[in-house]
Enzyme design. Structure first.
Site, PDB file in Angstrom:
ATOM      1  NE  ARG A 164      -4.077  -1.923   0.517  1.00 19.58           N
ATOM      2  CZ  ARG A 164      -4.113  -3.205   0.167  1.00 19.58           C
ATOM      3  NH1 ARG A 164      -3.082  -3.742  -0.495  1.00 19.58           N
ATOM      4  NH2 ARG A 164      -5.168  -3.948   0.432  1.00 19.58           N
ATOM      5  CB  SER A 237      -8.778  -2.099   4.285  1.00 24.52           C
ATOM      6  OG  SER A 237      -9.105  -3.361   3.791  1.00 24.52           O
ATOM      7  CD  GLU A 334      -5.639   0.416   2.472  1.00 23.93           C
ATOM      8  OE1 GLU A 334      -5.633  -0.654   3.100  1.00 23.93           O
ATOM      9  OE2 GLU A 334      -6.209   0.575   1.401  1.00 23.93           O
TER      10      GLU A 334
HETATM   11  N1  EPU Z   1     -11.156 -11.156  10.160  1.00 21.42           N
HETATM   12  C1  EPU Z   1     -11.900 -11.295  11.301  1.00 21.42           C
HETATM   13  N2  EPU Z   1     -12.875 -10.363  11.545  1.00 21.42           N
HETATM   14  C2  EPU Z   1     -13.141  -9.338  10.699  1.00 21.42           C
HETATM   15  C3  EPU Z   1     -12.367  -9.201   9.530  1.00 21.42           C
HETATM   16  C4  EPU Z   1     -11.375 -10.115   9.287  1.00 21.42           C
HETATM   17  O1  EPU Z   1     -11.698 -12.200  12.091  1.00 21.42           O
HETATM   18  O2  EPU Z   1     -14.047  -8.567  10.998  1.00 21.42           O
HETATM   19  C5  EPU Z   1     -10.126 -12.159   9.840  1.00 21.42           C
HETATM   20  C6  EPU Z   1     -10.600 -13.033   8.691  1.00 21.42           C
HETATM   21  O3  EPU Z   1     -11.328 -14.144   9.147  1.00 21.42           O
HETATM   22  C7  EPU Z   1      -9.305 -13.477   8.069  1.00 21.42           C
HETATM   23  C8  EPU Z   1      -8.396 -12.293   8.285  1.00 21.42           C
HETATM   24  O4  EPU Z   1      -8.954 -11.529   9.347  1.00 21.42           O
HETATM   25  O5  EPU Z   1      -8.765 -14.575   8.750  1.00 21.42           O
HETATM   26  C9  EPU Z   1      -8.207 -11.450   7.052  1.00 21.42           C
HETATM   27  O6  EPU Z   1      -9.457 -10.931   6.609  1.00 21.42           O
HETATM   28  P1  EPU Z   1      -9.766 -10.749   5.044  1.00 21.42           P
HETATM   29  O7  EPU Z   1      -9.404 -11.964   4.312  1.00 21.42           O
HETATM   30  O8  EPU Z   1     -11.170 -10.265   4.939  1.00 21.42           O
HETATM   31  O9  EPU Z   1      -8.757  -9.663   4.528  1.00 21.42           O
HETATM   32  P2  EPU Z   1      -8.165  -8.363   5.203  1.00 21.42           P
HETATM   33  O10 EPU Z   1      -6.824  -8.613   5.754  1.00 21.42           O
HETATM   34  O11 EPU Z   1      -9.172  -7.835   6.148  1.00 21.42           O
HETATM   35  C10 EPU Z   1      -6.966  -7.455   3.041  1.00 21.42           C
HETATM   36  C11 EPU Z   1      -6.897  -6.149   2.312  1.00 21.42           C
HETATM   37  C12 EPU Z   1      -8.161  -5.961   1.476  1.00 21.42           C
HETATM   38  C13 EPU Z   1      -8.228  -7.095   0.482  1.00 21.42           C
HETATM   39  C14 EPU Z   1      -8.261  -8.423   1.253  1.00 21.42           C
HETATM   40  C15 EPU Z   1      -8.221  -9.630   0.355  1.00 21.42           C
HETATM   41  C16 EPU Z   1      -5.564  -4.640   3.651  1.00 21.42           C
HETATM   42  C17 EPU Z   1      -5.559  -3.496   4.597  1.00 21.42           C
HETATM   43  N3  EPU Z   1      -6.758  -5.065   3.267  1.00 21.42           N
HETATM   44  O12 EPU Z   1      -8.080  -7.386   3.947  1.00 21.42           O
HETATM   45  O13 EPU Z   1      -8.027  -4.725   0.777  1.00 21.42           O
HETATM   46  O14 EPU Z   1      -9.375  -6.982  -0.341  1.00 21.42           O
HETATM   47  O15 EPU Z   1      -7.109  -8.505   2.123  1.00 21.42           O
HETATM   48  O16 EPU Z   1      -6.933  -9.763  -0.182  1.00 21.42           O
HETATM   49  O17 EPU Z   1      -4.499  -5.129   3.276  1.00 21.42           O
HETATM   50  C18 EPU Z   1      -8.577  -2.387   0.830  1.00 21.42           C
HETATM   51  O18 EPU Z   1      -7.366  -2.167   0.865  1.00 21.42           O
HETATM   52  O19 EPU Z   1      -9.425  -1.458   0.844  1.00 21.42           O
HETATM   53  C19 EPU Z   1      -9.045  -3.778   0.839  1.00 21.42           C
HETATM   54  C20 EPU Z   1     -10.344  -4.077   0.925  1.00 21.42           C
END
Ligand code: EPU
Length: 339
Positions: A164, A237, A334
């Site tokens: 990012r 995010s 972010e």
């Molecule tokens: N999780 C929870 N509770 C929540 C949210 C997430 O327990 O409320 C856990 C999920 O179960 C999972 C882990 O956290 O084990 C990761 O969650 P998720 O796969 O939804 O992805 P993320 O880390 O929350 C990142 C990016 C997203 C991108 C997704 C998929 C960042 C800051 N965010 O989200 O990017 O779409 O991975 O690759 O790196 C964005 O930047 O706006 C964005 C949406």
């Protein structure tokens, strides 16, 4: 070129914050930028280029110029047996471009489907999802310097891409306006299916998946977790996923053996901010008109469309305090704050 004064930015930030800009200038060509650069006021005034504002938080009215790209060309630069190269205007809607490419069977960006925003902002922000970051496809970024009026092409290496992050987020490079992004797509794509949820959906439904199939499944996952900015204001995010030392992660694991995590090559560990916030019990939390999305704790929302930038910022600060107190981990937004 179009110049508007005292212009509401509500339709220009996906959080739907009703801040006003002193000036809102839409440019449609490089000539427009050259014309602007000859203007003394433009040179001296504060100026922030924005795309669709999908990663911005306006804390208050903006005193200066908001610059909006309507460079919408998609030019074929060349191709060989393996690749096709395009020069894409910074004002092209990112997901329209993804759709055009996957419709042609070209691969490399299908995992980045449905990310809101424009091509220029995508290159500044180094958007990423489901194991792919846009920088992997960027060959070069074409820019215009708003004070010197010089056009300069940055190679991918010069852009200092990281999670990012790019050079264009650094204060010294603020005056470079992104005009076009040179992207390289694959004719014989190898699909990136490391992300478990995506892999599962693909293997269940497709025996010989194409980039278009991956796009479809990515869209389905995103729609199930992330609010549609047209319905509920959000900036995706809100925080970056923090990277912590191995020792910090070990301490965390003792208390939460099932904490999700991604080990990095340098020994450190990335911990999902969404999980940290969720574990603090903040999913669905409300502070005035600002809220934490019920289905994904990493997403802050303008719950009823009436939230101010200050309210969203206060909620973000509260979340940072809670996560810091419970885990000793600092969450870095972010989203870019604009004052
Ligand atoms: N999780 C929870 N509770 C929540 C949210 C997430 O327990 O409320 C856990 C999920 O179960 C999972 C882990 O956290 O084990 C990761 O969650 P998720 O796969 O939804 O992805 P993320 O880390 O929350 C990142 C990016 C997203 C991108 C997704 C998929 C960042 C800051 N965010 O989200 O990017 O779409 O991975 O690759 O790196 C964005 O930047 O706006 C964005 C949406």
């Amino acid at each position: 070129m179009e110049i508007r004064q005292n212009y509401s930015l509500r339709a220009h930030n996906t959080l739907g914050i009703d801040a006003q800009a002193d000036w809102f200038i839409t440019y449609r060509s490089l000539e427009d930028l050259h014309l602007l650069a000859r203007d003394e006021y433009f040179q001296e005034c504060r100026c922030v280029p924005i795309g669709e504002g999908s990663n911005l938080l306006f804390l208050t009215n903006f005193h200066g110029i908001i610059l909006f790209s309507e460079l919408r060309s998609i030019e074929l630069l060349g191709e060989d047996d393996q690749h096709v190269d395009y020069l894409v205007g910074s004002g092209v809607h990112w997901d329209d471009f993804v759709q055009q490419m996957t419709d042609q069977g070209l691969g490399g960006i299908e995992n980045l489907s449905l990310i809101p925003g424009q091509v220029g902002a995508a290159a500044i922000q180094n958007i990423g999802a489901y194991g792919v970051e846009i920088y992997q496809r960027i060959q070069a970024v074409h820019t215009f310097h708003r004070r010197t009026a010089q056009e300069r092409i940055f190679t991918r290496d010069e852009c200092a891409y990281a999670y990012r992050h790019s050079l264009f987020k650094e204060p010294d490079y603020e005056d470079y306006i992104i005009t076009h992004v040179h992207l390289r797509l694959d004719k014989h794509p190898s699909l990136q299916l490391d992300y478990a949820d995506l892999r599962e959906r693909i293997t269940q439904r497709h025996s010989a998946p194409t980039p278009a199939d991956v796009r479809r499944e990515v869209i389905a996952i995103r729609e199930s977790k992330l609010p549609d900015p047209k319905v509920i204001g959000s900036a995706g995010s809100f925080f970056m996923n923090p990277v912590v030392e191995a020792s910090v992660y070990e301490a965390l694991r003792e208390q939460y053996p099932h904490a999700p995590h991604y080990p990095l090559p340098d020994g450190r560990v990335k911990v999902p901010a969404g999980w940290l916030i969720d574990t603090c019990g903040l999913k669905g939390y409300r502070l005035g008109h600002a809220g934490v999305y019920e289905r994904q704790a990493l997403v802050l929302i303008n719950a009823d469309g009436q939230a101010t930038g200050q309210e969203i910022a206060r909620l973000a600060e509260y979340i940072q305090q809670q996560v810091q107190a419970r885990f000793g981990i600092h969450l870095e937004p972010e989203v870019r704050y604009i004052v």
